[in-house]
Design an enzyme around this catalytic site. Structure first.
Site, PDB file in Angstrom:
ATOM      1  CD  GLN A  84      -7.571   1.805   0.292  1.00  0.00           C
ATOM      2  OE1 GLN A  84      -7.433   0.589   0.242  1.00  0.00           O
ATOM      3  NE2 GLN A  84      -6.764   2.580   0.982  1.00  0.00           N
TER       4      GLN A  84
ATOM      5  CG  HIS B 248      -9.470   6.987   4.312  1.00  0.00           C
ATOM      6  ND1 HIS B 248      -8.756   6.482   3.231  1.00  0.00           N
ATOM      7  CD2 HIS B 248     -10.737   7.125   3.877  1.00  0.00           C
ATOM      8  CE1 HIS B 248      -9.564   6.348   2.197  1.00  0.00           C
ATOM      9  NE2 HIS B 248     -10.791   6.726   2.563  1.00  0.00           N
TER      10      HIS B 248
END
Length: 127
Positions: free
Chosen positions: A92, A98
Site C-alpha cells: 500500500q 482503495h
C-alpha cells in the site's frame, strides 16, 4: 504516510469521480494496468479495509457491483481481479483504503493462471 491534508483520494477533482453513494466513490485509476481499471474508495479517510464500519463495507460493495456493471457495458472484459493492498508490507502506497477492480481480457497475458497470487512470484505457480 498520507493524511487528509495531503491525501490524493481526499481531494479528488469532480471529473475523476465516475459514481458515488453516501459512503464511497468510484474512480478510474490514474495509472491503469488495464483498460477500465477502477478504484472504489471510501469517503472517510481510513487506511485499512478492517477499519470500515459494516455500513461503509456494504456501501463499498454496492459500488463495486455498480462499477462492474458499468465496465461490462463499456469494456466487455472476460474477467476481473479485485484487490486491496492493506498496509505497507502488502504494497500500500496511498494510506487511504482503495479497492482495485481490474478488468481482464482474453490473452492480456500469455498465462493468467494464479491471478493475485503473483504478488509473490515465487509462490504464484502452484499447479
Amino acid at each position: 504516510m498520507t493524511t487528509p491534508s495531503n491525501c490524493p483520494f481526499c481531494h479528488l477533482p469532480a471529473e475523476r469521480i465516475a459514481g458515488s453513494n453516501e459512503f464511497g466513490l468510484i474512480v478510474r485509476d490514474a495509472y491503469p494496468v488495464s483498460p477500465g481499471h477502477t478504484l472504489i474508495i471510501p469517503k472517510r479517510h481510513i487506511g485499512s479495509f478492517f477499519e470500515l464500519t459494516t455500513e461503509e463495507r456494504n456501501a463499498l460493495m454496492a459500488l463495486l457491483d455498480q462499477a462492474r456493471t458499468e465496465l461490462q457495458s463499456s469494456y466487455q472484459p472476460q474477467g476481473y481481479n479485485i484487490g486491496i493492498n492493506d498496509g505497507a508490507a502488502a504494497g500500500q502506497t496511498v494510506q487511504h483504503l482503495h479497492i482495485h477492480l481490474i478488468p481482464r481480457y482474453q490473452d492480456d497475458l500469455p498465462d493468467p493462471r494464479g491471478g493475485v497470487r503473483w504478488v509473490i512470484p515465487e509462490k504464484a505457480r502452484y499447479w
